[in-house]
Design an enzyme around this catalytic site. Structure first.
Site, PDB file in Angstrom:
ATOM      1  N   GLY A  12       0.824  -1.215   0.000  1.00  0.00           N
ATOM      2  CA  GLY A  12       0.000   0.000   0.000  1.00  0.00           C
ATOM      3  C   GLY A  12       0.852   1.255   0.000  1.00  0.00           C
ATOM      4  O   GLY A  12       0.555   2.220   0.704  1.00  0.00           O
ATOM      5  N   ARG A  15      -0.126   5.533  -1.841  1.00  0.00           N
ATOM      6  CA  ARG A  15      -0.871   6.689  -1.345  1.00  0.00           C
ATOM      7  C   ARG A  15      -0.757   6.773   0.173  1.00  0.00           C
ATOM      8  O   ARG A  15      -0.339   5.824   0.830  1.00  0.00           O
ATOM      9  CB  ARG A  15      -2.357   6.573  -1.721  1.00  0.00           C
ATOM     10  CG  ARG A  15      -2.606   6.644  -3.203  1.00  0.00           C
ATOM     11  CD  ARG A  15      -4.083   6.647  -3.551  1.00  0.00           C
ATOM     12  NE  ARG A  15      -4.715   5.350  -3.395  1.00  0.00           N
ATOM     13  CZ  ARG A  15      -5.712   5.093  -2.544  1.00  0.00           C
ATOM     14  NH1 ARG A  15      -6.199   6.046  -1.780  1.00  0.00           N
ATOM     15  NH2 ARG A  15      -6.237   3.887  -2.473  1.00  0.00           N
ATOM     16  N   ASP A  63      -2.391  -7.829  -5.465  1.00  0.00           N
ATOM     17  CA  ASP A  63      -3.487  -7.770  -4.496  1.00  0.00           C
ATOM     18  C   ASP A  63      -3.018  -8.482  -3.227  1.00  0.00           C
ATOM     19  O   ASP A  63      -2.792  -9.697  -3.236  1.00  0.00           O
ATOM     20  CB  ASP A  63      -4.726  -8.467  -5.088  1.00  0.00           C
ATOM     21  CG  ASP A  63      -5.937  -8.332  -4.191  1.00  0.00           C
ATOM     22  OD1 ASP A  63      -5.768  -8.063  -2.978  1.00  0.00           O
ATOM     23  OD2 ASP A  63      -7.056  -8.486  -4.710  1.00  0.00           O
ATOM     24  N   SER A 142      -4.008   0.198  14.195  1.00  0.00           N
ATOM     25  CA  SER A 142      -4.796   1.430  14.318  1.00  0.00           C
ATOM     26  C   SER A 142      -5.202   1.553  15.775  1.00  0.00           C
ATOM     27  O   SER A 142      -5.340   0.536  16.473  1.00  0.00           O
ATOM     28  CB  SER A 142      -6.059   1.328  13.458  1.00  0.00           C
ATOM     29  OG  SER A 142      -6.982   2.332  13.838  1.00  0.00           O
ATOM     30  N   TYR A 155     -13.250  -3.579  11.089  1.00  0.00           N
ATOM     31  CA  TYR A 155     -11.931  -2.920  11.100  1.00  0.00           C
ATOM     32  C   TYR A 155     -11.215  -3.165  12.430  1.00  0.00           C
ATOM     33  O   TYR A 155     -10.028  -3.516  12.462  1.00  0.00           O
ATOM     34  CB  TYR A 155     -12.137  -1.421  10.857  1.00  0.00           C
ATOM     35  CG  TYR A 155     -10.872  -0.629  10.645  1.00  0.00           C
ATOM     36  CD1 TYR A 155     -10.125  -0.766   9.483  1.00  0.00           C
ATOM     37  CD2 TYR A 155     -10.430   0.282  11.608  1.00  0.00           C
ATOM     38  CE1 TYR A 155      -8.974  -0.018   9.282  1.00  0.00           C
ATOM     39  CE2 TYR A 155      -9.282   1.033  11.414  1.00  0.00           C
ATOM     40  CZ  TYR A 155      -8.559   0.882  10.250  1.00  0.00           C
ATOM     41  OH  TYR A 155      -7.416   1.615  10.059  1.00  0.00           O
ATOM     42  N   ALA A 157     -11.687  -5.617  14.504  1.00  0.00           N
ATOM     43  CA  ALA A 157     -11.298  -7.031  14.576  1.00  0.00           C
ATOM     44  C   ALA A 157     -10.016  -7.274  13.772  1.00  0.00           C
ATOM     45  O   ALA A 157      -9.111  -7.980  14.209  1.00  0.00           O
ATOM     46  CB  ALA A 157     -12.427  -7.915  14.056  1.00  0.00           C
ATOM     47  N   ILE A 188      -5.187  10.196  10.749  1.00  0.00           N
ATOM     48  CA  ILE A 188      -4.160  10.692   9.833  1.00  0.00           C
ATOM     49  C   ILE A 188      -4.842  11.178   8.554  1.00  0.00           C
ATOM     50  O   ILE A 188      -5.760  10.512   8.050  1.00  0.00           O
ATOM     51  CB  ILE A 188      -3.150   9.562   9.496  1.00  0.00           C
ATOM     52  CG1 ILE A 188      -2.654   8.861  10.775  1.00  0.00           C
ATOM     53  CG2 ILE A 188      -1.980  10.105   8.673  1.00  0.00           C
ATOM     54  CD1 ILE A 188      -1.991   9.741  11.795  1.00  0.00           C
TER      55      ILE A 188
HETATM   56  P1  NAP Z   1      -5.168   4.977   1.860  1.00  0.00           P
HETATM   57  O1  NAP Z   1      -4.733   6.386   1.720  1.00  0.00           O
HETATM   58  O2  NAP Z   1      -6.574   4.607   1.507  1.00  0.00           O
HETATM   59  O3  NAP Z   1      -4.151   4.061   1.001  1.00  0.00           O
HETATM   60  C1  NAP Z   1      -4.341   2.676   1.001  1.00  0.00           C
HETATM   61  C2  NAP Z   1      -3.197   1.999   0.277  1.00  0.00           C
HETATM   62  O4  NAP Z   1      -3.393   0.563   0.372  1.00  0.00           O
HETATM   63  C3  NAP Z   1      -3.131   2.338  -1.198  1.00  0.00           C
HETATM   64  O5  NAP Z   1      -1.772   2.333  -1.598  1.00  0.00           O
HETATM   65  C4  NAP Z   1      -3.862   1.153  -1.855  1.00  0.00           C
HETATM   66  O6  NAP Z   1      -3.472   0.896  -3.195  1.00  0.00           O
HETATM   67  C5  NAP Z   1      -3.414   0.011  -0.954  1.00  0.00           C
HETATM   68  N1  NAP Z   1      -4.316  -1.142  -0.991  1.00  0.00           N
HETATM   69  C6  NAP Z   1      -5.599  -1.207  -0.567  1.00  0.00           C
HETATM   70  N2  NAP Z   1      -6.107  -2.443  -0.810  1.00  0.00           N
HETATM   71  C7  NAP Z   1      -5.113  -3.160  -1.395  1.00  0.00           C
HETATM   72  C8  NAP Z   1      -5.021  -4.491  -1.900  1.00  0.00           C
HETATM   73  N3  NAP Z   1      -6.049  -5.340  -1.858  1.00  0.00           N
HETATM   74  N4  NAP Z   1      -3.831  -4.894  -2.430  1.00  0.00           N
HETATM   75  C9  NAP Z   1      -2.783  -4.028  -2.508  1.00  0.00           C
HETATM   76  N5  NAP Z   1      -2.806  -2.765  -2.039  1.00  0.00           N
HETATM   77  C10 NAP Z   1      -3.963  -2.333  -1.500  1.00  0.00           C
HETATM   78  O7  NAP Z   1      -4.954   4.450   3.342  1.00  0.00           O
HETATM   79  P2  NAP Z   1      -4.119   5.086   4.577  1.00  0.00           P
HETATM   80  O8  NAP Z   1      -5.001   5.995   5.317  1.00  0.00           O
HETATM   81  O9  NAP Z   1      -2.797   5.542   4.098  1.00  0.00           O
HETATM   82  O10 NAP Z   1      -3.946   3.780   5.488  1.00  0.00           O
HETATM   83  C11 NAP Z   1      -2.784   2.972   5.438  1.00  0.00           C
HETATM   84  C12 NAP Z   1      -2.824   2.002   6.608  1.00  0.00           C
HETATM   85  O11 NAP Z   1      -2.881   2.741   7.844  1.00  0.00           O
HETATM   86  C13 NAP Z   1      -4.034   1.067   6.632  1.00  0.00           C
HETATM   87  O12 NAP Z   1      -3.657  -0.199   7.112  1.00  0.00           O
HETATM   88  C14 NAP Z   1      -4.975   1.741   7.606  1.00  0.00           C
HETATM   89  O13 NAP Z   1      -5.872   0.812   8.193  1.00  0.00           O
HETATM   90  C15 NAP Z   1      -3.975   2.292   8.609  1.00  0.00           C
HETATM   91  N6  NAP Z   1      -4.509   3.398   9.400  1.00  0.00           N
HETATM   92  C16 NAP Z   1      -4.884   4.579   8.816  1.00  0.00           C
HETATM   93  C17 NAP Z   1      -5.363   5.610   9.598  1.00  0.00           C
HETATM   94  C18 NAP Z   1      -5.772   6.935   9.040  1.00  0.00           C
HETATM   95  O14 NAP Z   1      -6.267   7.788   9.814  1.00  0.00           O
HETATM   96  N7  NAP Z   1      -5.584   7.194   7.750  1.00  0.00           N
HETATM   97  C19 NAP Z   1      -5.505   5.419  10.979  1.00  0.00           C
HETATM   98  C20 NAP Z   1      -5.133   4.211  11.541  1.00  0.00           C
HETATM   99  C21 NAP Z   1      -4.627   3.208  10.736  1.00  0.00           C
HETATM  100  P3  NAP Z   1      -4.227   1.631  -4.452  1.00  0.00           P
HETATM  101  O15 NAP Z   1      -3.682   3.031  -4.483  1.00  0.00           O
HETATM  102  O16 NAP Z   1      -3.850   0.856  -5.653  1.00  0.00           O
HETATM  103  O17 NAP Z   1      -5.683   1.606  -4.144  1.00  0.00           O
END
Ligand code: NAP
Length: 250
Positions: A12, A15, A63, A142, A155, A157, A188
């Site tokens: 991931g 982004r 994936d 998280s 989420y 879980a 974030i």
């Molecule tokens: P995001 O901006 O939505 O980015 C998600 C990333 O994961 C993208 O690069 C996406 O690829 C990739 N992805 C999603 N499904 C995938 C799959 N099946 N196979 C391969 N890649 C996949 O998310 P984020 O906010 O940066 O979150 C990143 C992590 O931090 C996650 O685990 C999230 O649960 C955790 N987190 C986030 C927050 C927050 O506030 N943002 C808080 C706590 C925890 P594509 O670009 O190709 O879609």
């Protein structure tokens, strides 16, 4: 903290938080591969932005829900760079819904993307890291693993699972020079949170002692700590990076 000349893989990484982690590792002198799912334009942007700074990053479409894909990605990275030192399992999604109306697909998509993916990549990388007698595994949790948000049973879980999994493999791998830790972000600013931030950003900030939302770089800093050569005696830990959100102050 040193990651220079290490080989890293970030899931991931195209982004949000993952992109921040890819950039920090590359700027620290690591060779970085990252996985994205479907947004190839975003992935290309990361590679070219880093290339413009003179850093190498390699985007791989896969994936993370697929065990076969994970095996294949690890194989490709090891074939190209002959080792793999740092694995950051960051890919994740939300599919919120109250229990009464959550359908089975909503449940399964989140468990597969956030939790099964971590199993897939950790298992795929273990043999290589054991052979090297060196490894750093960082899994993205998280604060939702601990804090209850209505509509996020799937989420929570998945992230609770990530933390238990991380502690367990930490005990299995410590004697081989491999650490496994987790980072638990609060709120974030990324695509994942953009809708809720537009709707209620000001209210959310009031609940955060730091009075701001986090940035991907805030999380990248914590990941860099666990990823570094110097953190060899730290394993099985979960580091909350949330501006004090979960401290329970007044
Ligand atoms: P995001 O901006 O939505 O980015 C998600 C990333 O994961 C993208 O690069 C996406 O690829 C990739 N992805 C999603 N499904 C995938 C799959 N099946 N196979 C391969 N890649 C996949 O998310 P984020 O906010 O940066 O979150 C990143 C992590 O931090 C996650 O685990 C999230 O649960 C955790 N987190 C986030 C927050 C927050 O506030 N943002 C808080 C706590 C925890 P594509 O670009 O190709 O879609």
């Amino acid at each position: 903290m040193t990651v220079k000349d290490r080989v890293a893989l970030v899931t991931g990484g195209s982004r949000g938080i993952g992109r921040g982690v890819v950039e920090a590792l590359a700027r620290g002198g690591a060779k970085v591969a990252f996985v994205y799912n479907s947004n190839s334009a975003a992935a290309d942007e990361v590679v070219s932005a880093l290339a413009a700074e003179g850093h190498e990053a390699w985007a791989i479409q896969a994936d993370v829900r697929s065990k076969e894909a994970a095996d294949n990605v690890i194989e490709q990275v090891v074939e190209k760079w002959e080792r793999l030192d740092i694995l950051v399992n960051n890919a994740g999604i939300i599919r919120d819904g109250l229990l009464a109306t959550m359908d089975a697909q909503q449940w399964q998509d989140v468990i597969d993307t956030n939790l099964t993916s971590v199993f897939n990549f950790c298992q795929a990388v273990t043999r290589q890291m054991m052979g090297q007698r060196y490894g750093r595994i960082i899994n993205m949790s998280s604060v939702a693993a601990d804090v209850s948000n209505p509509g996020q049973a799937n989420y929570a879980a998945s992230k609770g699972g990530v933390e238990g999994f991380t502690r367990c493999i930490a005990t299995e791998l410590a004697r081989r020079g491999i650490t496994a830790n987790a980072v638990a972000p609060g709120f974030i600013e990324t695509d994942m949170t953009s809708a809720v931030v537009s709707a209620a950003g000001a209210e959310i900030k009031k609940k955060i002692p730091a009075r701001r939302l986090g940035l991907p770089d805030d999380i990248a800093g914590a990941v860099m700590y666990f990823a570094a050569d110097e953190s060899s005696y730290v394993t099985g830990q979960v580091l909350k990076v949330d501006g004090g959100l979960t401290l329970g102050g007044l």
